[in-house]
Structure formats: structure tokens, C-alpha cells
Design an enzyme around this catalytic site. Structure first.
Site, PDB file in Angstrom:
ATOM      1  N   THR D  46       0.866  -1.175   0.000  1.00 29.30           N
ATOM      2  CA  THR D  46       0.000   0.000   0.000  1.00 29.30           C
ATOM      3  C   THR D  46       0.901   1.223   0.000  1.00 29.30           C
ATOM      4  O   THR D  46       1.905   1.275   0.737  1.00 29.30           O
ATOM      5  CB  THR D  46      -1.022  -0.012   1.159  1.00 29.30           C
ATOM      6  OG1 THR D  46      -1.813   1.183   1.055  1.00 29.30           O
ATOM      7  CG2 THR D  46      -0.381  -0.098   2.535  1.00 29.30           C
ATOM      8  N   GLU D  47       0.582   2.190  -0.865  1.00 32.78           N
ATOM      9  CA  GLU D  47       1.549   3.256  -1.143  1.00 32.78           C
ATOM     10  C   GLU D  47       1.762   4.191   0.037  1.00 32.78           C
ATOM     11  O   GLU D  47       2.722   4.953   0.055  1.00 32.78           O
ATOM     12  CB  GLU D  47       1.165   4.029  -2.412  1.00 32.78           C
ATOM     13  CG  GLU D  47      -0.174   4.710  -2.367  1.00 32.78           C
ATOM     14  CD  GLU D  47      -1.262   3.897  -3.071  1.00 32.78           C
ATOM     15  OE1 GLU D  47      -1.262   2.654  -2.923  1.00 32.78           O
ATOM     16  OE2 GLU D  47      -2.113   4.503  -3.731  1.00 32.78           O
ATOM     17  N   ASN D  48       0.885   4.112   1.040  1.00 32.98           N
ATOM     18  CA  ASN D  48       1.127   4.904   2.239  1.00 32.98           C
ATOM     19  C   ASN D  48       2.120   4.218   3.187  1.00 32.98           C
ATOM     20  O   ASN D  48       2.184   4.566   4.364  1.00 32.98           O
ATOM     21  CB  ASN D  48      -0.183   5.259   2.952  1.00 32.98           C
ATOM     22  CG  ASN D  48      -1.077   4.078   3.210  1.00 32.98           C
ATOM     23  OD1 ASN D  48      -1.199   3.190   2.372  1.00 32.98           O
ATOM     24  ND2 ASN D  48      -1.706   4.032   4.366  1.00 32.98           N
ATOM     25  N   GLY D  49       2.904   3.295   2.653  1.00 35.62           N
ATOM     26  CA  GLY D  49       4.103   2.896   3.379  1.00 35.62           C
ATOM     27  C   GLY D  49       4.124   1.537   4.034  1.00 35.62           C
ATOM     28  O   GLY D  49       4.618   1.396   5.153  1.00 35.62           O
ATOM     29  N   SER D  88       8.399   4.545  -0.181  1.00 43.01           N
ATOM     30  CA  SER D  88       7.293   3.781  -0.756  1.00 43.01           C
ATOM     31  C   SER D  88       7.121   4.095  -2.241  1.00 43.01           C
ATOM     32  O   SER D  88       6.926   3.199  -3.062  1.00 43.01           O
ATOM     33  CB  SER D  88       6.003   4.098  -0.007  1.00 43.01           C
ATOM     34  OG  SER D  88       4.953   3.300  -0.496  1.00 43.01           O
TER      35      SER D  88
END
Lengths: 219, 212, 219, 212
Positions: D46-49, D88
Site C-alpha cells: 500500500t503506497e502509504n508505506g 514507498s
């Protein structure tokens, strides 16, 4: 200098000047420095440029800062959310400027500011309207757009625990923009759940070294 | 009397602000650490990925995974942190260190630094982190003897050795004098066992007298 | 794909081809993947370009690889050390090419490779002989040099502990180039002291996520 | 019969290689996670890390510090790791993800993607990570209905909506057919409840029959 451990959020945000560019951490509410933003509202600085992934949720925090008319310009990737009515209203009324930046470019441009990089060729957004007017170059057969650093006068971030020097650790996906913003602003202010004695944090697990942190407040 | 390297290191140590983040270059600059007051709060950075480095390790303290940039075993202090090389050099390049102390072959009147290569054709070139350190810190201090073995001054109008960085040096600490590189020119802050006039005669750079 | 846990260093380096560019971790001996380099010597790949901070110490590891004549070119920041006689001899005899890169540029150029950045403007080395022939640009009054990514076909790195997926943690200053090199090569091979069950490493303290790691061997 | 969104998600899930690192875009693509075989070894980013994200959190599992890119509370699986936003997106932009599944307003025959903005003047623009995702993964799969509410095809010769990325889409999964974007043109891999000829008549793009 080692970070100053502040007694209150008000003390932590003291001295922020009108016209400042403020980096505000958080992705949604995770990592959002709510108490610092509330203190900034109290403190009264205006004519601000705010750099943050979103443009406020509901009526509190960043949205409340916007509602008070303190923000001249938002630099963000995703202002439009189901509960972003404050920003929506200001934007439609022409009362706030919007600089829309793809989320990864937002992060990388702040990273560049912190890392002393003058500009970088990035593939994201090449050929789209968000790259219009920007310098473009083909490198090894791929098209890249030249992107410049985003610097803050101040960063307000939310972390999990700080030691007394200002070394920070985060918690789960609340890490998000905090570590990058901490490198990109002149004055870095962190709110944390707890301040522990120096030496208590694992040196291998510190995410933001104290060199980046100026003020810390436990909330 | 001119200063020996320990006296120079002490002078520099006393000029480093309390609580500063500092990188000490390989060689003589590492001596500065020995002269920092115990309560200075100065935090040492080593470019191979550590903040709050402690003194050199001895005996059982020696750990092959814990060394400074000169590859000398060191120790860690409470509050130390580790990071990888890209993060470490981002910290330097991004201007986050307050002070960096470097050795030099030559410094020019405009603050150009030459400290990585003698330019001799048979020398094997090796730059390490010298160029990154030179341009990174908020203040770059040079620690060197003022005169080379052949008697020529190492503070020069224009460096003859290959440059490490352009216009990057703020202060030059030497055995005979401390120099400030300013937009107005090279200011002599203080001299050691040599008069200003004698210094001016031996250094091929226009020197400005200290502000009174 | 999750990392393959190999039974031997020989298995870990299998298939490395002649002419490859190999990123080799370590700063001095800390983080140096000695057993992997030894296995590479056994494996026999030649005509290599090696990217590493130093150019070998004494007669073992990287120095032994050089001594066997397997390396066409060294890309490094600091080849000249008190015990770098193998490299020194080859260099003086004109038997090895040297691309000298400032240490921070070495790290940042590999980071760029891993991060999909096409090129970046860097202040390091501006006005020096190491920037000769490179594109230069003034940005906000400062001079920058355009630097390009350094990519590896293979990275050999030394870490501390891996889990069975290939998540890595490092130990003290042995971290150095490992995490960056792990992002910059097509095939990433890590030697570790110990492989533990997945879930044993603290998710907050993992430095190299498993996505970057192809093969792991405990030595 | 045409596929519903769950059948589309299942089709995509079965096409994702075992052990792949995958990012599922906000909206319908998140359904793909529900159809991955239990032993698939697929690792979700997930691109929020975060890597190795688990299913949506319920009840006591809900943790305000643990959410996906759609800001839905999620869980962590053994082997998960956390990293900051620059790391990320470096992971995405650097081509380390094997597959990314995205929704779309339109996809062009050349693989251009439009999924972030309807271009209506009164709409508030919001891009999030869409452009980063579009250009980052080794394979970009689109999941969408083939026809808009007005009956027009969303697979087009040239996108009329503002672009998210140029030439970035590899496959388009729709309710009526799966399309492969290839250097030779758009190949129909399979159809669902519609003949190739009927499809070719309704889609304003030259379609190539599936390879036999």
C-alpha cells in the site's frame, strides 16, 4: 542543536511567521499532527502555504485552519475527499490556490529539498496535464519531467515516541510523510505520544535522527 | 609560539557551538573530539552512517561492525542512530550538519579547498567523501599547518592542486594563525607566535587585519 | 517473488554472467559480503564491472577477485588504502579501469537507479576535475552537476538477519551501502548471520523490505 | 454472460503470479485481494508505506495508525514492513512491484490511461498516487466496465479525459472481455457473453483476435 522538549503545543509552534510555507504530515488522520495544527490556529500565523497530502477532513485540524482563512495556497496530491467540504468551498469560491502534485512527486520533491538535490528527472506524470510547462527530457528512451525541491519554513509532524534528544520513531502507516518532511524544513516540530530518556530507543530502529528535529511536544 | 596539533584541535573544539552536529574528517581533525568539553552536547556524525558516535573503541569494545569513516573501531553513545549511505550523504549534502572540520593541502583566498589529490600523475586518485563533506556543512573549518614542508604557504590565491570544492571553506585553523574567509577577503582572526606583518609577508594572499 | 533461502554461498551466486555489473556492499570490511565474493571467485564470472566503495583490502575478498583478473573496471570512491596493493598494482599496470565517484554520489546514483529517477542535479564535485565533461546547471544561484543512475545486474550485500521472506536488518555501521544497493540491482543476493522465521523481525525496524531481495544465504 | 465485479476480481487474482508484489488501487481493484488463493504468497503493497498488508480490520483490530491508501483500516501479516512515503514511492517508481491493478475512466489502444480526472471544469482535481502507480509497476492491469453508463466504450483510440500515464497499461480486464495491449495492437484474450464480432462492432478500436 538537540531538540527542545516543549511543555505545550503552544510553546512548540511559537514564532511561526505570516507567509510561511508549512509542511503538515499525515495521510488522512494517521500521522496528522492534530494538536500542533490546533495550536497553529491559536497562534494566528496567516497567509500560509500548506504542503500536505490532503486538504483537511471534516471541520477540525487542517480543515479548521483553512476555514479561518489562514491558508493562501495548498500544495497537495488529493484535496477532494468525502469530508473535504471546507477546502471544496474555498476552492470553488476562488479563495484558495491549489498546486496539485502527484503523491510520489510530493514526497520525492521534499526528499530532494532535504538531500541537497537541485532538481531531478522524474517519469511520473510525463505526458499529462500536470507536467505542462515543465522541462522534459528523454533519457535512455524514457520521457522524464524535471521536478524541483519543495522546501518548508516549518514542518509539523506526528510521530510515536521521541527521546530527549529528538530521535523519533513512528507507528505503522502513521510514518508516511513525517520522516521526509523532517528533512525538508528549517524548523521541524514533532508531536509524539511519549518522550523517553535518551538511550531508550533502539539505535537501529530510529527513523528520524535528532539532527532533523528542533522541537518536540508530548500530547 | 605556534600551535601544535593538539592546541589547534583545542582551539577548534572551543569554537564549536554547544549541541552542534559535527563531522570530523579523517586524520588530524579527529583530534578535535578529544578536546570537546564533556558537557558540550556536540553530536558527532560519521559519514558511513551514524550519529552520536563515541570515542575510539579499545579492548573488548572493538566491534567490526562499528567503525568511523577512517575505518577505526569506535563506540556508540546514548541517543546514537544508524542509517544507510544514501541517507547519510543526504544529511551532509542537504546542509544539516552545523560544522565539518577537514584537513587540506591548500585553501584559496576565495575558500576553494584542495584536499583529495596531489595531482601527481603516478598517484592513484581516491576521493572518498571529501567532496561531499566540503559542500555540505553549514560551516566548513579547515585544520592544517600553514606552511608545507618546502616552506610555501598552503593558503594561496588560487589552488594548484585539484579542487575538492569551490568557495566552500569558512575558516582556516593553522599553527600560526586562524583565518576567516569572508566576502570582503581573508581576515586574520588571531596569530600565534608571529606578527600580522610577518604573516602578511609569508602568505601570498591579501590579508585583512582582525576587526577590533 | 519472496527470496530464495539458499543452502550455500555457491548456490546463492549461481548464474552470474560474464560482463555483469556487480554492486558489492561494505565500507572497509563492515558489511562486506566476504563469503559471497569468495563464491563468486569460485563461480568464475569474468569481465566484470564492480561498484563498491573501496577496491579491496589485503589479499582476500574483493582483492582476490581483482587478483584473478576477473574485473575489467572498478567504480568506487576510495581505491587507495594502506592495504590495497592488489588494486594499486593492476591500476599502475594499466590492467584495470577506474571510474572514481565521490562517495555520496555513488550512494545517490544507486538510490536514483532504485527509485526510478532518470538523472539528478547534484552540487557535489561542481567545479572539480571529477565533474569535467558533465552537464552543469545553475539553480537558485548554486552550481549543480547532472548525475545519472548507477544500476547493477547483481548486488552482493552483507546484512545481519533475514526472515524467510527476505526482509533484512543490518547491524551498526555495517548497514552502509547494503540497503541502497539492494534497490539498484536486478538480482540481489544477501549473506546474513542468521535466517529467522517470518514474523520474528519487528516490522518497524526492517531496513530492506523483502521486495528487494532475491536470494539469501546464512554464513 | 458478462462478468460481475467479483468474477472480474477472481479472474485477475488468478492471473497474478505466485509470490508477486502487488498494489491494488482504490475501489474495485481492492476486491482482487478477496480472491487470491490462500497459498498464493502474493504480497500486497500500500503506497502509504507498507508491504504485506493484511485484510481489512474489523472490531478490535481497527487501529487508526494502520490503514490502506483508501484510508480503510487494515491489518498486518507476518513479514510486513513499514517505510516512509519517499521510500514507498521510490519502490513504485523504481519498477519493483510486479503488478498494479487500477480502475480507469478510459484506456487507449496504445495503453494510455485516464483515471484521475473527468476534466469537467467544476470538478476539484485530485490525483493522489494514480500517476505514480500508472508508470511504476512491471505490469499494469486495468479493471473496469467496458462501457460507460451512456453506452460508449471506455477502450478508445485516444483518451478524451486527461491522462494519468502514457502507454503504461498492459492488460484491461472488463466485464465483457479481457484485452492485451501489445506492440502489435489490442488483442482480445477472451470474451464473456459476447462474440468477438459483436465486441469489434461496439468498441471503436481495431481489435485483434486471440492467438490460437
Amino acid at each position: 542543536m538537540s531538540a527542545t522538549i516543549c511543555d505545550s503545543a503552544a510553546e512548540a509552534v511559537a514564532g511561526i511567521e505570516d507567509g510561511s510555507t508549512i509542511l503538515v504530515g499525515g495521510f488522512g488522520m494517521a500521522g496528522m499532527p492534530v494538536e500542533l495544527v490546533d495550536a497553529l490556529i491559536e497562534q494566528g500565523a496567516k497567509d500560509l502555504t500548506v504542503v500536505s497530502n490532503n486538504a483537511g477532513n471534516g471541520d477540525t485540524g487542517l480543515a479548521a485552519l483553512l476555514a479561518k482563512g489562514r491558508v493562501r495556497k495548498m500544495v497537495c496530491s488529493f484535496p477532494r475527499q468525502s469530508d473535504s467540504w471546507v477546502f471544496d468551498g474555498l476552492y470553488r469560491a476562488g479563495k484558495i490556490e491549489l498546486d496539485l502534485v502527484p503523491q510520489g512527486n510530493l514526497a520525492e520533491r521534499m526528499r530532494a529539498a532535504g538531500a541537497g538535490i537541485g532538481a531531478f528527472f522524474c517519469p511520473t506524470g510525463a505526458g499529462t496535464s500536470l507536467a505542462e510547462g515543465k522541462e522534459v527530457r528523454e533519457i535512455d528512451g524514457r520521457t522524464y519531467v524535471l521536478e524541483y525541491p519543495i522546501r518548508g519554513d516549518v514542518a509539523l509532524i506526528g510521530a510515536h515516541v521521541s527521546d530527549r534528544m529528538g530521535n523519533l520513531v513512528y507507528r505503522k502507516t502513521a510514518r508516511n510523510f513525517g520522516p521526509v518532511m523532517a528533512t525538508a524544513a528549517k524548523l521541524v516540530i514533532a508531536q509524539v505520544s511519549e518522550v523517553v530518556d535518551t538511550g531508550r530507543l533502539d539505535p537501529e530502529a530510529i527513523v528520524t535522527p535528532s539532527i532533523y528535529v528542533d522541537r518536540v511536544v508530548a500530547v | 609560539m605556534s600551535l601544535d596539533k593538539h592546541a589547534m584541535a583545542e582551539l577548534i573544539a572551543n569554537d564549536i557551538p554547544r549541541g552542534a552536529y559535527v563531522n570530523l574528517g579523517i586524520g588530524q581533525p579527529t583530534l578535535v573530539a578529544d578536546h570537546l568539553p564533556a558537557d558540550s552536547g556536540v553530536v558527532l556524525h560519521t559519514e558511513n552512517g551514524m550519529l552520536n558516535m563515541g570515542p575510539a573503541a579499545t579492548g573488548d569494545q572493538i566491534d567490526p561492525d562499528l567503525m568511523n569513516a577512517g575505518k577505526i573501531p569506535v563506540t556508540e553513545l546514548p541517543g546514537s542512530s544508524y542509517f544507510h549511505h544514501a541517507d547519510s550523504f543526504a544529511m551532509m549534502r542537504g546542509g544539516h550538519l552545523d560544522v565539518c572540520v577537514l584537513g587540506a593541502f591548500q585553501v584559496s583566498a576565495a575558500g576553494d579547498l584542495a584536499n583529495w589529490h596531489t595531482g601527481e600523475p603516478e598517484a592513484i586518485p581516491a576521493v572518498g567523501g571529501a567532496m561531499d563533506l566540503a559542500i555540505g556543512a553549514k560551516s566548513v573549518f579547515v585544520m592544517m599547518t600553514l606552511f608545507a614542508k618546502d616552506g610555501s604557504a598552503k593558503l594561496v590565491e588560487k589552488c594548484s592542486y585539484p579542487l575538492t570544492g569551490v568557495g566552500c571553506v569558512d575558516r582556516v585553523y593553522t599553527d600560526h594563525a586562524t583565518f576567516l574567509i569572508t566576502p570582503d577577503g581573508v581576515v586574520v582572526r588571531e596569530t600565534f607566535g608571529i606578527s600580522f606583518d610577518e604573516l602578511a609577508a609569508r602568505v601570498p594572499v591579501k590579508l585583512l587585519a582582525p576587526a577590533r
